[in-house]
Design a protein around this motif. Structure first.
Motif, PDB file in Angstrom:
ATOM      1  N   VAL A 175       2.716 -36.884  14.606  1.00  0.00           N
ATOM      2  CA  VAL A 175       1.956 -35.656  14.812  1.00  0.00           C
ATOM      3  C   VAL A 175       2.802 -34.583  15.481  1.00  0.00           C
ATOM      4  CG1 VAL A 175       0.929 -36.119  17.085  1.00  0.00           C
ATOM      5  CG2 VAL A 175      -0.347 -34.804  15.406  1.00  0.00           C
ATOM      6  N   ARG A 176       3.742 -34.979  16.323  1.00  0.00           N
ATOM      7  CA  ARG A 176       4.649 -34.007  16.936  1.00  0.00           C
ATOM      8  C   ARG A 176       5.446 -33.268  15.856  1.00  0.00           C
ATOM      9  NH1 ARG A 176       6.966 -34.223  22.135  1.00  0.00           N
ATOM     10  NH2 ARG A 176       5.726 -35.358  23.657  1.00  0.00           N
ATOM     11  N   LEU A 177       6.021 -34.035  14.941  1.00  0.00           N
ATOM     12  CA  LEU A 177       6.840 -33.410  13.896  1.00  0.00           C
ATOM     13  C   LEU A 177       5.977 -32.611  12.926  1.00  0.00           C
ATOM     14  CD1 LEU A 177       9.712 -33.086  12.855  1.00  0.00           C
ATOM     15  CD2 LEU A 177       9.357 -35.113  11.432  1.00  0.00           C
ATOM     16  N   ALA A 178       4.827 -33.163  12.549  1.00  0.00           N
ATOM     17  CA  ALA A 178       3.942 -32.469  11.609  1.00  0.00           C
ATOM     18  C   ALA A 178       3.468 -31.138  12.187  1.00  0.00           C
ATOM     19  CB  ALA A 178       2.742 -33.351  11.266  1.00  0.00           C
ATOM     20  N   PHE A 179       3.103 -31.135  13.474  1.00  0.00           N
ATOM     21  CA  PHE A 179       2.650 -29.888  14.089  1.00  0.00           C
ATOM     22  C   PHE A 179       3.792 -28.884  14.181  1.00  0.00           C
ATOM     23  CE2 PHE A 179       2.027 -27.038  17.648  1.00  0.00           C
ATOM     24  CZ  PHE A 179       0.771 -26.537  17.386  1.00  0.00           C
ATOM     25  N   ALA A 180       4.973 -29.354  14.570  1.00  0.00           N
ATOM     26  CA  ALA A 180       6.124 -28.456  14.694  1.00  0.00           C
ATOM     27  C   ALA A 180       6.434 -27.780  13.363  1.00  0.00           C
ATOM     28  CB  ALA A 180       7.338 -29.236  15.193  1.00  0.00           C
ATOM     29  N   VAL A 181       6.386 -28.550  12.264  1.00  0.00           N
ATOM     30  CA  VAL A 181       6.640 -27.978  10.931  1.00  0.00           C
ATOM     31  C   VAL A 181       5.604 -26.908  10.614  1.00  0.00           C
ATOM     32  CG1 VAL A 181       6.683 -28.472   8.464  1.00  0.00           C
ATOM     33  CG2 VAL A 181       7.791 -30.040  10.055  1.00  0.00           C
ATOM     34  N   ALA A 182       4.317 -27.252  10.814  1.00  0.00           N
ATOM     35  CA  ALA A 182       3.237 -26.322  10.475  1.00  0.00           C
ATOM     36  C   ALA A 182       3.296 -25.055  11.315  1.00  0.00           C
ATOM     37  CB  ALA A 182       1.884 -27.008  10.649  1.00  0.00           C
ATOM     38  N   ALA A 183       3.666 -25.183  12.578  1.00  0.00           N
ATOM     39  CA  ALA A 183       3.658 -24.027  13.483  1.00  0.00           C
ATOM     40  C   ALA A 183       4.875 -23.126  13.285  1.00  0.00           C
ATOM     41  CB  ALA A 183       3.591 -24.505  14.933  1.00  0.00           C
ATOM     42  N   PHE A 184       6.051 -23.726  13.086  1.00  0.00           N
ATOM     43  CA  PHE A 184       7.284 -22.933  13.046  1.00  0.00           C
ATOM     44  C   PHE A 184       7.596 -22.350  11.671  1.00  0.00           C
ATOM     45  CE2 PHE A 184       8.018 -24.815  17.138  1.00  0.00           C
ATOM     46  CZ  PHE A 184       8.765 -23.854  17.808  1.00  0.00           C
ATOM     47  N   LEU A 185       6.972 -22.877  10.624  1.00  0.00           N
ATOM     48  CA  LEU A 185       7.233 -22.316   9.299  1.00  0.00           C
ATOM     49  C   LEU A 185       6.311 -21.143   8.991  1.00  0.00           C
ATOM     50  CD1 LEU A 185       8.162 -25.467   7.205  1.00  0.00           C
ATOM     51  CD2 LEU A 185       9.638 -23.841   8.355  1.00  0.00           C
ATOM     52  N   GLU A 186       5.607 -20.680  10.000  1.00  0.00           N
ATOM     53  CA  GLU A 186       4.929 -19.388  10.022  1.00  0.00           C
ATOM     54  C   GLU A 186       3.911 -19.154   8.906  1.00  0.00           C
ATOM     55  OE1 GLU A 186       7.981 -16.426  10.222  1.00  0.00           O
ATOM     56  OE2 GLU A 186       8.588 -17.005  12.236  1.00  0.00           O
ATOM     57  N   PRO A 187       2.910 -20.044   8.785  1.00  0.00           N
ATOM     58  CA  PRO A 187       1.813 -19.730   7.865  1.00  0.00           C
ATOM     59  C   PRO A 187       0.946 -18.627   8.467  1.00  0.00           C
ATOM     60  CG  PRO A 187       1.296 -21.685   9.121  1.00  0.00           C
ATOM     61  CD  PRO A 187       2.704 -21.306   9.499  1.00  0.00           C
ATOM     62  N   GLU A 188       0.288 -17.859   7.626  1.00  0.00           N
ATOM     63  CA  GLU A 188      -0.625 -16.834   8.152  1.00  0.00           C
ATOM     64  C   GLU A 188      -1.884 -17.469   8.742  1.00  0.00           C
ATOM     65  OE1 GLU A 188       2.201 -14.550   5.856  1.00  0.00           O
ATOM     66  OE2 GLU A 188       1.022 -16.292   5.258  1.00  0.00           O
ATOM     67  N   ILE A 189      -2.277 -18.641   8.183  1.00  0.00           N
ATOM     68  CA  ILE A 189      -3.465 -19.357   8.661  1.00  0.00           C
ATOM     69  C   ILE A 189      -3.070 -20.796   8.985  1.00  0.00           C
ATOM     70  CG2 ILE A 189      -5.827 -20.075   8.125  1.00  0.00           C
ATOM     71  CD1 ILE A 189      -5.835 -17.888   5.937  1.00  0.00           C
ATOM     72  N   LEU A 190      -3.329 -21.237  10.210  1.00  0.00           N
ATOM     73  CA  LEU A 190      -3.035 -22.612  10.623  1.00  0.00           C
ATOM     74  C   LEU A 190      -4.357 -23.315  10.936  1.00  0.00           C
ATOM     75  CD1 LEU A 190      -1.058 -24.857  11.431  1.00  0.00           C
ATOM     76  CD2 LEU A 190      -0.955 -23.850  13.724  1.00  0.00           C
ATOM     77  N   ILE A 191      -4.609 -24.426  10.239  1.00  0.00           N
ATOM     78  CA  ILE A 191      -5.841 -25.193  10.432  1.00  0.00           C
ATOM     79  C   ILE A 191      -5.487 -26.508  11.117  1.00  0.00           C
ATOM     80  CG2 ILE A 191      -7.750 -26.353   9.268  1.00  0.00           C
ATOM     81  CD1 ILE A 191      -7.581 -24.270   7.076  1.00  0.00           C
ATOM     82  N   VAL A 192      -6.082 -26.756  12.288  1.00  0.00           N
ATOM     83  CA  VAL A 192      -5.746 -27.934  13.092  1.00  0.00           C
ATOM     84  C   VAL A 192      -7.008 -28.719  13.415  1.00  0.00           C
ATOM     85  CG1 VAL A 192      -4.605 -28.757  15.179  1.00  0.00           C
ATOM     86  CG2 VAL A 192      -3.837 -26.636  14.129  1.00  0.00           C
ATOM     87  N   ASP A 193      -7.050 -29.980  12.947  1.00  0.00           N
ATOM     88  CA  ASP A 193      -8.169 -30.853  13.277  1.00  0.00           C
ATOM     89  C   ASP A 193      -7.824 -31.621  14.555  1.00  0.00           C
ATOM     90  OD1 ASP A 193     -10.566 -32.183  13.166  1.00  0.00           O
ATOM     91  OD2 ASP A 193     -10.332 -32.917  11.130  1.00  0.00           O
ATOM     92  N   GLU A 194      -8.548 -32.679  14.842  1.00  0.00           N
ATOM     93  CA  GLU A 194      -8.441 -33.406  16.109  1.00  0.00           C
ATOM     94  C   GLU A 194      -7.108 -34.120  16.284  1.00  0.00           C
ATOM     95  OE1 GLU A 194      -9.601 -33.811  19.485  1.00  0.00           O
ATOM     96  OE2 GLU A 194     -11.509 -33.732  18.470  1.00  0.00           O
ATOM     97  N   VAL A 195      -6.148 -33.916  15.356  1.00  0.00           N
ATOM     98  CA  VAL A 195      -4.899 -34.687  15.387  1.00  0.00           C
ATOM     99  C   VAL A 195      -4.139 -34.554  16.697  1.00  0.00           C
ATOM    100  CG1 VAL A 195      -4.525 -34.726  12.913  1.00  0.00           C
ATOM    101  CG2 VAL A 195      -3.701 -32.792  14.229  1.00  0.00           C
ATOM    102  N   LEU A 196      -4.268 -33.435  17.410  1.00  0.00           N
ATOM    103  CA  LEU A 196      -3.498 -33.264  18.644  1.00  0.00           C
ATOM    104  C   LEU A 196      -3.901 -34.277  19.706  1.00  0.00           C
ATOM    105  CD1 LEU A 196      -3.193 -29.396  19.024  1.00  0.00           C
ATOM    106  CD2 LEU A 196      -1.606 -31.000  18.002  1.00  0.00           C
TER     107      LEU A 196
END
Length: 426
Positions: A175-196
């Motif tokens: 989840v650390r790597l998956a979140f880092a990819v999603a956050a740093f690759l700059e999508p206009e919309i980021l959807i985050v479920d309970e994974v954190l």
């Protein structure tokens, strides 16, 4: 003028219970015949609401019904509700994992989603290769990904294992790597479920800070689902409350939390042995929980300063010699007030297969002040998770009592009280 980046109109999702696919051939033919005549699908007129606590009368259930909302660019929207309210179904529809039965969604930018640990990862590929793969899926060029990869690896904290296949990662590393990819690759919309919730406290703090940064400085939009009300309160600017598949509130985050917590006042816990939403290998599981006063009588309220017992009934599904039992106390916002495991005091339990045992934990002079507390539980056997309930074990009222033994009830309104031994020092 509002800058709307996401708009959901009349979103509904219907499922047929106990079936894979659309059901019987007769149903498919009936749908086709109605479609040929230009009429509505006949099965959209039937079905029960999404209430998991009732048996229902129909084979169809509406996981979501008539969901409408808009999200502005740069907004952080919290979606809250009890387990089974439809939060994850809504996010799956927004992420295009599944299609709505009726309604439509309009997007104004590139979207990335984290719905479960390692979404979109290939287990045979290394962490570095998965960064490039996920970036490509998000529409990034190789050059764009390369410019961000060092930041992604550094943020994830997985640098030592970045060239190791991710199938060997722990769930926390995933989840650390998956979140880092999603956050740093700059999508206009980021959807985050309970994974954190999988990550440790340090990473959760980093992740929430990152979501705040990408919203405030990058003008990006975040949709956030969590049962951690403290995280929702600190992160989100607006909230939607779902109940039984319907929106019951949409507005300021403070009012959304109040709506959710007011509903929580009427919380009726499921019997522990009936709870389906749990994790662990199941060697030893929770069967029941109750609170006793110091005289062994069951109580549903606790007076501050009273001596009480938390009693846990455990079902032993496989003979176990090293059972470590833990519980945590939370306020209504799910802030952790305190927690205790039996191994903190070098105490373990044993049980024979198919045995039902009761474990009592005595707490002298209960220090929490008036209000409500949520009690959650977890079991480890030989250091491995055996049972972790995702629903509360109980919701208990705490009333002010004679904590100091003076015959007077304290008027102090702090979350918990302390005693001291006072004397004149020589």
């Amino acid at each position: 003028m509002k800058d709307i980046i996401l708009k959901a109109e009349n979103i509904s999702k219907q499922y047929r219970l106990g079936q894979v696919g659309t059901g019987t051939m007769a149903h498919d033919l009936n749908r086709w015949w109605h479609q040929v005549r230009g009429k509505e699908n006949p099965y959209l007129k039937i079905g029960d609401t999404n209430d998991r606590s009732t048996k229902g009368t129909s084979d169809y259930v509406w996981a979501l019904q008539d969901i409408n909302f808009e999200v502005e660019r740069g907004e952080i929207l919290g979606i809250i509700g009890k387990n089974g309210a439809g939060k994850s179904t809504l996010l799956k529809i927004l992420s295009r994992v599944t299609a709505p039965t009726t309604g439509s969604i309009k997007f104004g930018g590139r979207m990335a989603s984290l719905l479960e640990v390692g979404t979109g990862f290939n287990g045979e590929m290394t962490g570095r290769e998965n960064i490039y793969l996920n970036g490509a899926i998000l529409g990034m060029t190789k050059k764009e990904i390369k410019s961000k990869i060092d930041e992604i690896i550094d943020f994830s904290g997985c640098e030592r294992y970045i060239d190791t296949p991710v199938k060997r990662y722990s769930s926390g590393m995933y989840v650390r790597l998956a979140f880092a990819v999603a956050a740093f690759l700059e999508p206009e919309i980021l959807i985050v479920d309970e994974v954190l919730a999988v990550g440790d406290a340090e990473f959760q703090k980093k992740a929430i800070g990152k979501m705040q940064d990408i919203s405030r400085t990058g003008g990006r939009t975040v949709l956030f689902v969590s049962h951690n009300m403290a995280a929702v309160r600190s992160l989100c600017t607006r909230g939607i409350v779902l109940e039984k598949g319907k929106v019951v509130y949409d507005g300021k985050i403070g009012d959304a939390l109040n709506t959710y917590l007011t509903d929580f006042d009427n919380y009726n816990p499921t019997k522990l042995f009936e709870i389906k939403d749990r994790s662990g290998n199941g060697k030893v599981v929770f069967h029941d929980f109750y609170v006793e006063n110091q005289y062994g009588k069951r109580i549903d309220k606790i007076l501050t300063g009273d001596s009480i017992n938390f009693v846990f009934a455990l079902k032993i599904n496989k003979k176990s010699k090293k059972i470590n039992l833990g519980f945590s106390l939370h306020n209504q916002y799910e802030d952790v007030l305190s927690y205790l495991y039996s191994d903190f005091q070098d105490v373990f339990f044993t049980g024979e297969e198919q045995e039902l045992i009761e474990v009592s934990c005595a707490i002298n002079e209960f220090p929490l002040n008036n209000g409500k507390i949520i009690i959650r539980g977890r079991i480890e056997v030989d250091g491995i998770e055996s049972d972790w309930l995702k629903e509360p074990m109980a919701l208990i009222d705490i009333e002010k009592g004679d904590f100091y033994g003076t015959g007077r009830i304290s008027e102090i309104n702090t979350p918990f009280l302390i005693k001291g031994t006072w004397e004149l020092k020589d």
